[in-house]
Design a protein around this motif. Structure first.
Motif, PDB file in Angstrom:
ATOM      1  N   ALA A 146      -0.031 -12.206 -14.130  1.00  0.00           N
ATOM      2  CA  ALA A 146       1.333 -11.970 -13.068  1.00  0.00           C
ATOM      3  C   ALA A 146       2.456 -11.484 -12.828  1.00  0.00           C
ATOM      4  O   ALA A 146       3.374 -11.669 -14.401  1.00  0.00           O
ATOM      5  CB  ALA A 146       0.980 -13.610 -12.415  1.00  0.00           C
ATOM      6  N   GLY A 147       3.010 -10.475 -12.064  1.00  0.00           N
ATOM      7  CA  GLY A 147       4.287 -10.051 -12.223  1.00  0.00           C
ATOM      8  C   GLY A 147       4.009  -8.840 -12.708  1.00  0.00           C
ATOM      9  O   GLY A 147       5.423  -8.301 -12.315  1.00  0.00           O
ATOM     10  N   GLN A 148       3.127  -8.089 -12.895  1.00  0.00           N
ATOM     11  CA  GLN A 148       3.194  -7.534 -13.557  1.00  0.00           C
ATOM     12  C   GLN A 148       3.214  -5.688 -12.585  1.00  0.00           C
ATOM     13  O   GLN A 148       2.532  -6.493 -10.974  1.00  0.00           O
ATOM     14  CB  GLN A 148       2.280  -6.824 -14.436  1.00  0.00           C
ATOM     15  N   ASN A 149       3.390  -4.675 -12.650  1.00  0.00           N
ATOM     16  CA  ASN A 149       3.218  -3.510 -11.494  1.00  0.00           C
ATOM     17  C   ASN A 149       1.991  -2.840 -12.064  1.00  0.00           C
ATOM     18  O   ASN A 149       1.638  -2.296 -13.534  1.00  0.00           O
ATOM     19  CB  ASN A 149       4.493  -2.884 -12.166  1.00  0.00           C
ATOM     20  N   VAL A 150       1.365  -2.232 -11.294  1.00  0.00           N
ATOM     21  CA  VAL A 150       0.442  -1.342 -11.764  1.00  0.00           C
ATOM     22  C   VAL A 150       0.080  -0.020 -10.956  1.00  0.00           C
ATOM     23  O   VAL A 150       0.777  -0.309  -9.959  1.00  0.00           O
ATOM     24  CB  VAL A 150      -1.230  -1.898 -11.780  1.00  0.00           C
ATOM     25  N   LEU A 151       0.062   1.506 -11.435  1.00  0.00           N
ATOM     26  CA  LEU A 151       0.147   2.397 -10.571  1.00  0.00           C
ATOM     27  C   LEU A 151      -0.826   2.335  -9.838  1.00  0.00           C
ATOM     28  O   LEU A 151      -2.167   3.127 -11.322  1.00  0.00           O
ATOM     29  CB  LEU A 151       0.509   3.564 -11.156  1.00  0.00           C
ATOM     30  N   PHE A 175      -7.817  -8.035  -4.921  1.00  0.00           N
ATOM     31  CA  PHE A 175      -8.354  -8.262  -6.652  1.00  0.00           C
ATOM     32  C   PHE A 175      -6.899  -8.966  -7.030  1.00  0.00           C
ATOM     33  O   PHE A 175      -6.525 -10.053  -8.188  1.00  0.00           O
ATOM     34  CB  PHE A 175      -9.508  -7.654  -7.718  1.00  0.00           C
ATOM     35  N   PHE A 176      -5.737  -7.473  -7.256  1.00  0.00           N
ATOM     36  CA  PHE A 176      -5.082  -7.459  -8.065  1.00  0.00           C
ATOM     37  C   PHE A 176      -4.156  -8.520  -6.730  1.00  0.00           C
ATOM     38  O   PHE A 176      -2.985  -9.877  -7.340  1.00  0.00           O
ATOM     39  CB  PHE A 176      -3.860  -6.535  -7.906  1.00  0.00           C
ATOM     40  N   LYS A 177      -4.025  -8.534  -5.529  1.00  0.00           N
ATOM     41  CA  LYS A 177      -2.966  -9.060  -5.376  1.00  0.00           C
ATOM     42  C   LYS A 177      -3.295 -11.015  -5.523  1.00  0.00           C
ATOM     43  O   LYS A 177      -2.214 -11.812  -5.469  1.00  0.00           O
ATOM     44  CB  LYS A 177      -2.822  -8.913  -3.328  1.00  0.00           C
ATOM     45  N   ASP A 178      -4.161 -11.759  -5.309  1.00  0.00           N
ATOM     46  CA  ASP A 178      -5.146 -12.933  -5.763  1.00  0.00           C
ATOM     47  C   ASP A 178      -4.206 -13.428  -7.665  1.00  0.00           C
ATOM     48  O   ASP A 178      -4.775 -14.391  -7.404  1.00  0.00           O
ATOM     49  CB  ASP A 178      -6.123 -13.006  -5.433  1.00  0.00           C
ATOM     50  N   ARG A 179      -4.280 -12.709  -7.765  1.00  0.00           N
ATOM     51  CA  ARG A 179      -3.542 -12.671  -9.143  1.00  0.00           C
ATOM     52  C   ARG A 179      -2.147 -12.448  -9.397  1.00  0.00           C
ATOM     53  O   ARG A 179      -1.802 -12.599 -10.462  1.00  0.00           O
ATOM     54  CB  ARG A 179      -4.141 -11.943 -10.274  1.00  0.00           C
ATOM     55  N   ASN A 180      -1.769 -12.257  -8.514  1.00  0.00           N
ATOM     56  CA  ASN A 180       0.109 -12.033  -8.151  1.00  0.00           C
ATOM     57  C   ASN A 180       0.485 -10.820  -9.366  1.00  0.00           C
ATOM     58  O   ASN A 180       1.202 -10.800 -10.028  1.00  0.00           O
ATOM     59  CB  ASN A 180       0.609 -13.268  -8.813  1.00  0.00           C
ATOM     60  N   ILE A 181      -0.675  -9.664  -9.005  1.00  0.00           N
ATOM     61  CA  ILE A 181       0.172  -8.643  -9.786  1.00  0.00           C
ATOM     62  C   ILE A 181      -0.033  -7.472  -8.480  1.00  0.00           C
ATOM     63  O   ILE A 181      -0.384  -7.473  -7.945  1.00  0.00           O
ATOM     64  CB  ILE A 181      -1.342  -7.958 -11.032  1.00  0.00           C
ATOM     65  N   PHE A 182       1.450  -6.596  -8.696  1.00  0.00           N
ATOM     66  CA  PHE A 182       2.248  -5.846  -7.597  1.00  0.00           C
ATOM     67  C   PHE A 182       1.254  -4.114  -8.320  1.00  0.00           C
ATOM     68  O   PHE A 182       1.136  -3.777  -9.003  1.00  0.00           O
ATOM     69  CB  PHE A 182       2.648  -5.681  -8.239  1.00  0.00           C
ATOM     70  N   VAL A 183       0.843  -3.816  -6.287  1.00  0.00           N
ATOM     71  CA  VAL A 183      -0.158  -2.842  -7.318  1.00  0.00           C
ATOM     72  C   VAL A 183       0.588  -0.964  -6.105  1.00  0.00           C
ATOM     73  O   VAL A 183       1.387  -1.936  -4.785  1.00  0.00           O
ATOM     74  CB  VAL A 183      -1.730  -2.677  -6.724  1.00  0.00           C
ATOM     75  N   ASP A 184       0.605  -0.078  -6.652  1.00  0.00           N
ATOM     76  CA  ASP A 184       1.218   0.504  -5.786  1.00  0.00           C
ATOM     77  C   ASP A 184       0.053   1.453  -6.254  1.00  0.00           C
ATOM     78  O   ASP A 184      -0.361   2.241  -7.393  1.00  0.00           O
ATOM     79  CB  ASP A 184       2.668   1.076  -7.020  1.00  0.00           C
ATOM     80  N   TRP A 185      -0.126   1.692  -4.910  1.00  0.00           N
ATOM     81  CA  TRP A 185      -1.739   2.595  -4.547  1.00  0.00           C
ATOM     82  C   TRP A 185      -1.383   4.013  -4.463  1.00  0.00           C
ATOM     83  O   TRP A 185      -0.593   3.913  -2.936  1.00  0.00           O
ATOM     84  CB  TRP A 185      -2.534   2.261  -3.520  1.00  0.00           C
ATOM     85  N   VAL A 186      -1.942   5.430  -4.689  1.00  0.00           N
ATOM     86  CA  VAL A 186      -1.192   6.913  -4.519  1.00  0.00           C
ATOM     87  C   VAL A 186      -3.173   6.927  -4.976  1.00  0.00           C
ATOM     88  O   VAL A 186      -3.908   6.582  -5.471  1.00  0.00           O
ATOM     89  CB  VAL A 186      -0.522   7.434  -5.564  1.00  0.00           C
ATOM     90  N   ASN A 187      -3.668   8.559  -3.381  1.00  0.00           N
ATOM     91  CA  ASN A 187      -4.660   8.838  -4.191  1.00  0.00           C
ATOM     92  C   ASN A 187      -4.359  10.209  -4.110  1.00  0.00           C
ATOM     93  O   ASN A 187      -5.823  10.976  -4.381  1.00  0.00           O
ATOM     94  CB  ASN A 187      -4.663   9.315  -2.360  1.00  0.00           C
ATOM     95  N   ASP A 188      -3.406  10.851  -5.473  1.00  0.00           N
ATOM     96  CA  ASP A 188      -3.580  12.351  -5.422  1.00  0.00           C
ATOM     97  C   ASP A 188      -2.873  12.259  -6.859  1.00  0.00           C
ATOM     98  O   ASP A 188      -2.233  11.737  -7.313  1.00  0.00           O
ATOM     99  CB  ASP A 188      -2.618  12.995  -4.455  1.00  0.00           C
ATOM    100  N   GLY A 189      -3.369  12.709  -7.660  1.00  0.00           N
ATOM    101  CA  GLY A 189      -2.860  12.840  -9.144  1.00  0.00           C
ATOM    102  C   GLY A 189      -1.599  13.336  -9.338  1.00  0.00           C
ATOM    103  O   GLY A 189      -0.458  12.716  -9.910  1.00  0.00           O
TER     104      GLY A 189
END
Length: 189
Positions: free
Chosen positions: A56-61, A76-90
């Motif tokens: 919880a509280g960590q950031n995932v790219l 899934f991450f939001k339910d666990r209080n994990i922050f997600v930054d989503w991109v769709n390209d390398g």
């Protein structure tokens, strides 16, 4: 009855000596988690009477071209209080990592088969930057294909772990916990 931590859950006197037993009793009565989650260490006791996820509280790219899978993982991450930054390209993943503050992302999840810049190339570029977190951030590759022995190797590209697609979220969760514990003890390759 004895009330604990000003919550809506009660336990009977005398209190057990084992604090873990009290925590499990409270968790079951509140209905937060089940026996397997508590015993497997999927949750730890946070402030007050709440159970919190270890990440919880960590950031995932998250770099994934499959929007449905990305939304599922993000929830899934939001339910666990994990922050997600989503991109769709390398390429965008590399840019987002470089533009972020030092040690902002604790994990990077890469789809290996992306257009323009695939997961291997993305991981290599991230690992080559001259900043401390570029060499230590755990990178998890996601693939639906077998890795061929004469093809690109994940470890050579700087990918720490490969997981299959579609992603089993509980396997991903446990993998991230293990990688997090390893990165706390030592710098990952």
């Amino acid at each position: 009855l004895f009330r604990i931590f000003s919550s809506n859950c009660y336990t009977y006197k005398p209190l057990r000596e084992d604090v873990g037993e009290i925590r499990r009793h409270i968790a079951y009565n509140i209905g937060i988690v089940n026996d397997k989650d508590v015993n497997d260490g999927m949750y730890y006791w946070g402030k007050g009477c709440h159970l919190a996820h270890p990440l919880a509280g960590q950031n995932v790219l998250l770099c994934d071209t499959d929007e449905t899978q990305a939304e599922k993982m993000a929830q899934f991450f939001k339910d666990r209080n994990i922050f997600v930054d989503w991109v769709n390209d390398g390429r965008e993943c590399v840019t987002r990592f470089v533009d972020s503050p030092l040690c902002y992302f604790q994990y990077i999840l890469l789809e290996l088969s992306m257009p323009s810049l695939d997961g291997y190339e993305t991981a290599e570029e991230i690992r080559q930057f001259n900043r401390p977190d570029s060499r230590t951030v755990p990178i998890i590759g996601m693939t639906g294909k077998l890795v061929e022995p004469d093809g690109p190797q994940p470890s050579a590209a700087g990918i720490n772990v490969l997981i299959g697609r579609p992603v089993d979220l509980l396997v991903l969760d446990r993998t991230m916990q293990v990688l997090g514990q390893l990165s706390e003890r030592q710098a990952l390759p």
